[in-house]
Design an enzyme around this catalytic site. Structure first.
Site, PDB file in Angstrom:
ATOM      1  N   SER A 115       1.243  -1.151  -0.279  1.00  0.00           N
ATOM      2  CA  SER A 115      -0.133  -0.060  -0.013  1.00  0.00           C
ATOM      3  C   SER A 115       0.880   1.429  -0.240  1.00  0.00           C
ATOM      4  O   SER A 115       0.308   2.246  -0.147  1.00  0.00           O
ATOM      5  CB  SER A 115      -0.956   0.078   1.224  1.00  0.00           C
ATOM      6  N   LYS A 152       0.032   4.374   6.626  1.00  0.00           N
ATOM      7  CA  LYS A 152      -0.495   5.092   5.704  1.00  0.00           C
ATOM      8  C   LYS A 152       0.082   6.459   5.882  1.00  0.00           C
ATOM      9  O   LYS A 152       0.585   6.860   6.940  1.00  0.00           O
ATOM     10  CB  LYS A 152      -1.817   5.315   5.794  1.00  0.00           C
TER      11      LYS A 152
END
Lengths: 192, 192
Positions: A115, A152
């Site tokens: 990610s 993230k």
DNA sequence: ATTATTACTGAACGACCGTTCAGTTGTCAA
DNA sequence: TTGACAACTGAACGGTCGTTCAGTAATAAT
């Protein structure tokens, strides 16, 4: 001449191994043991040579010190790699102190998933996470959103705190109930 | 009670600073100096507390050792970050010894350009280059081709050694006259 | 006010430290 | 074969080390 002649580079390696294992430099008695000498003086004279060669240093009270802890830093790639003669004058840096400011609050976490691949963080990489540091916009964070921990980028969209992946195939995460920051990523380490 | 009470975490920080600066742990005389004690025993009793707290360790001959050199390793990100109670049992790793096998032959080089961006190596990253290691196919190498030093992946195309960038915008380099290997990239380090 | 506890001071101890010195053993060059 | 030299051995030195102990000063509880 004497009995055996040992390569000083190999000898320095023995000192480095001891330092890594014990966290300190050996005493002359321990040096004698490591090299199979029966006299401390044999160790003393070996150390003198290593000091002359610049592979070891002594402080004011005679205690030993490694001449180069860590890794030497080369400016740019343009110049190519230095030769043995040139590398003596280069600055040496410990990766621990270069990357970590607060060892007590810093953890090494292995990355799973892709990610964050556009940020250059691949699966299998290790990220250095500092706990307790306040996250600013744009920081890569370890955060807990609605029960799950993720890696993230922290950003704001229309006033709301959101988590953005560095991969177009992942959606923006808008926390519904819970958003807890575990820590801020202060570095990335990859070993091939 | 006695005169002043110091936070043991702060005290441990003093020891870490000394270790970083001197490459070794302080003697009890030096500890007394650092904390403003006039007696070695004051330092001795401070150390005893730190040992009880698990912030310091002693070896067989009473020499001091930092309980955590380097950074603690956390398995996966799933579990979140550990609390103070949990982190004591975690393994601690020095980034230097984790990444570098041969300090004498390893150099830290700052990356310029984006030719290796698909391999997760960005501009500004530091790559660890080990000199002298033989390059195998697929290794990222520092190589000199026809006079210029570059950072590329080493591969073979139709029997010929070529250098491939990890970026589609860069062409494959087929050495015309010269191909010298400076070293093999054994790791990547990035600091935010 | 008294007492207990803690934070120190100061002196002493044997042990090991780095260092020196005199002597021995092995190896190479002449 | 001889001599110079380097690689050691073994013993000794003062110094600093970690450690202990007896005592003092300051705080906190009774």
């Amino acid at each position: 001449m004497g009995r055996k002649t040992i390569d000083l580079k190999d000898a320095a390696e023995v000192f480095r191994d001891f330092y890594r294992a014990e966290g300190r430099m050996p005493s002359f008695t321990e040096i004698a043991e490591a090299f199979g000498y029966k006299s401390k003086n044999a160790a003393f004279e070996l150390v003198e040579k290593l000091v002359d060669e610049g592979l070891l240093t002594k402080d004011a009270r005679g205690r030993l010190r490694l001449a180069s802890v860590g890794v030497r830093v080369l400016g740019t790639i343009q110049a190519g790699l230095p030769t043995t003669a040139e590398q003596d004058q280069m600055e040496s840096v410990s990766l621990d102190s270069y990357l970590v400011e607060k060892p007590e609050e810093t953890f090494l976490v292995k990355v799973q998933g892709d990610s964050m691949i556009d940020a250059g963080i691949h699966e299998g990489d290790m990220v250095l996470v500092e706990r307790g540091r306040t996250a600013r916009e744009g920081d890569i964070v370890v955060a807990r959103v609605d029960g799950d921990w993720t890696l993230k980028t922290f950003e704001r969209r229309a006033g709301q705190a959101v988590l953005v992946a560095a991969n177009k195939r992942y959606p923006i995460i808008k926390p519904l109930n819970e958003l807890t920051f575990g820590g801020v990523v202060i570095g990335v380490v990859r070993k091939y």
